[in-house]
Scaffold this motif. Structure first.
Motif, PDB file in Angstrom:
ATOM      1  N   ALA A  14      29.351 -15.723 -15.621  1.00 50.40           N
ATOM      2  CA  ALA A  14      29.343 -16.982 -14.866  1.00 50.40           C
ATOM      3  C   ALA A  14      30.462 -17.894 -15.355  1.00 50.40           C
ATOM      4  N   LEU A  15      30.672 -17.933 -16.656  1.00 51.21           N
ATOM      5  CA  LEU A  15      31.744 -18.746 -17.221  1.00 51.21           C
ATOM      6  C   LEU A  15      33.109 -18.237 -16.779  1.00 51.21           C
ATOM      7  N   ALA A  16      33.257 -16.915 -16.658  1.00 54.22           N
ATOM      8  CA  ALA A  16      34.529 -16.313 -16.243  1.00 54.22           C
ATOM      9  C   ALA A  16      34.932 -16.760 -14.848  1.00 54.22           C
ATOM     10  N   ALA A  17      33.951 -17.135 -14.032  1.00 49.84           N
ATOM     11  CA  ALA A  17      34.230 -17.558 -12.661  1.00 49.84           C
ATOM     12  C   ALA A  17      34.703 -19.008 -12.591  1.00 49.84           C
ATOM     13  N   VAL A  18      34.596 -19.741 -13.692  1.00 51.70           N
ATOM     14  CA  VAL A  18      34.979 -21.154 -13.716  1.00 51.70           C
ATOM     15  C   VAL A  18      36.489 -21.268 -13.857  1.00 51.70           C
ATOM     16  N   GLU A  19      37.084 -22.101 -13.031  1.00 49.31           N
ATOM     17  CA  GLU A  19      38.525 -22.331 -13.104  1.00 49.31           C
ATOM     18  C   GLU A  19      38.899 -22.992 -14.422  1.00 49.31           C
ATOM     19  N   GLY A  20      40.033 -22.608 -14.970  1.00 52.49           N
ATOM     20  CA  GLY A  20      40.550 -23.272 -16.160  1.00 52.49           C
ATOM     21  C   GLY A  20      40.030 -22.725 -17.480  1.00 52.49           C
ATOM     22  N   ILE A  21      39.139 -21.743 -17.449  1.00 55.93           N
ATOM     23  CA  ILE A  21      38.642 -21.132 -18.686  1.00 55.93           C
ATOM     24  C   ILE A  21      39.655 -20.063 -19.100  1.00 55.93           C
ATOM     25  N   ASP A  22      40.235 -20.230 -20.297  1.00 53.90           N
ATOM     26  CA  ASP A  22      41.207 -19.219 -20.724  1.00 53.90           C
ATOM     27  C   ASP A  22      40.505 -18.067 -21.438  1.00 53.90           C
ATOM     28  N   ASP A  23      41.270 -17.010 -21.687  1.00 52.08           N
ATOM     29  CA  ASP A  23      40.688 -15.806 -22.278  1.00 52.08           C
ATOM     30  C   ASP A  23      40.100 -16.075 -23.658  1.00 52.08           C
ATOM     31  N   ARG A  24      40.751 -16.906 -24.449  1.00 48.90           N
ATOM     32  CA  ARG A  24      40.254 -17.216 -25.810  1.00 48.90           C
ATOM     33  C   ARG A  24      38.885 -17.885 -25.727  1.00 48.90           C
ATOM     34  N   GLN A  25      38.744 -18.846 -24.818  1.00 48.67           N
ATOM     35  CA  GLN A  25      37.459 -19.528 -24.648  1.00 48.67           C
ATOM     36  C   GLN A  25      36.384 -18.548 -24.184  1.00 48.67           C
ATOM     37  N   LEU A  26      36.768 -17.644 -23.317  1.00 47.45           N
ATOM     38  CA  LEU A  26      35.808 -16.674 -22.790  1.00 47.45           C
ATOM     39  C   LEU A  26      35.389 -15.681 -23.877  1.00 47.45           C
ATOM     40  N   ARG A  27      36.351 -15.222 -24.681  1.00 49.33           N
ATOM     41  CA  ARG A  27      35.999 -14.329 -25.794  1.00 49.33           C
ATOM     42  C   ARG A  27      35.036 -15.030 -26.738  1.00 49.33           C
ATOM     43  N   ARG A  28      35.329 -16.281 -27.075  1.00 49.19           N
ATOM     44  CA  ARG A  28      34.489 -17.037 -27.997  1.00 49.19           C
ATOM     45  C   ARG A  28      33.087 -17.244 -27.411  1.00 49.19           C
ATOM     46  N   ALA A  29      33.013 -17.563 -26.125  1.00 48.91           N
ATOM     47  CA  ALA A  29      31.717 -17.765 -25.464  1.00 48.91           C
ATOM     48  C   ALA A  29      30.893 -16.482 -25.463  1.00 48.91           C
ATOM     49  N   LEU A  30      31.566 -15.358 -25.283  1.00 47.72           N
ATOM     50  CA  LEU A  30      30.870 -14.081 -25.302  1.00 47.72           C
ATOM     51  C   LEU A  30      30.296 -13.804 -26.695  1.00 47.72           C
ATOM     52  N   ILE A  31      31.105 -14.011 -27.730  1.00 45.76           N
ATOM     53  CA  ILE A  31      30.636 -13.811 -29.107  1.00 45.76           C
ATOM     54  C   ILE A  31      29.492 -14.771 -29.415  1.00 45.76           C
ATOM     55  N   GLN A  32      29.637 -16.028 -29.015  1.00 52.99           N
ATOM     56  CA  GLN A  32      28.571 -17.018 -29.247  1.00 52.99           C
ATOM     57  C   GLN A  32      27.281 -16.584 -28.571  1.00 52.99           C
ATOM     58  N   GLY A  33      27.390 -16.107 -27.342  1.00 54.54           N
ATOM     59  CA  GLY A  33      26.200 -15.668 -26.615  1.00 54.54           C
ATOM     60  C   GLY A  33      25.520 -14.485 -27.272  1.00 54.54           C
TER      61      GLY A  33
END
Length: 82
Positions: A14-33
């Motif tokens: 769901a976060l990946a679908a948000v505009e402006g989320i870069d790959d670093r933020q997405l990797r971090r969010a995945l690890i956090q989750g």
């Protein structure tokens, strides 16, 4: 009702679908989750937990094999979000 909480992968998708989320933020969010799911979601707002997430993310990004895997996961999350 029989509603369940989204999995860490579903939240990252769901976060990946948000505009402006870069790959670093997405990797971090995945690890956090994933860590939050394993260790307890109530920890997410703890500063020490966030430091652990940062360290784990940095460690995985620094290792060539792990970094490739994370990049592949991010690509798949972005592809699945469309």
């Amino acid at each position: 009702t029989n509603r369940r909480d989204p999995t860490p992968i579903e939240r990252a998708q769901a976060l990946a679908a948000v505009e402006g989320i870069d790959d670093r933020q997405l990797r971090r969010a995945l690890i956090q989750g994933l860590l939050g799911d394993q260790l307890g979601g109530e920890l997410i707002n703890e500063a020490k937990f966030q430091q652990v997430v940062d360290r784990v993310t940095e460690t995985l990004e620094a290792d060539a094999g792990s970094a490739k895997l994370l990049d592949r996961m991010v690509r798949e999350l972005r592809a699945g979000g469309r």
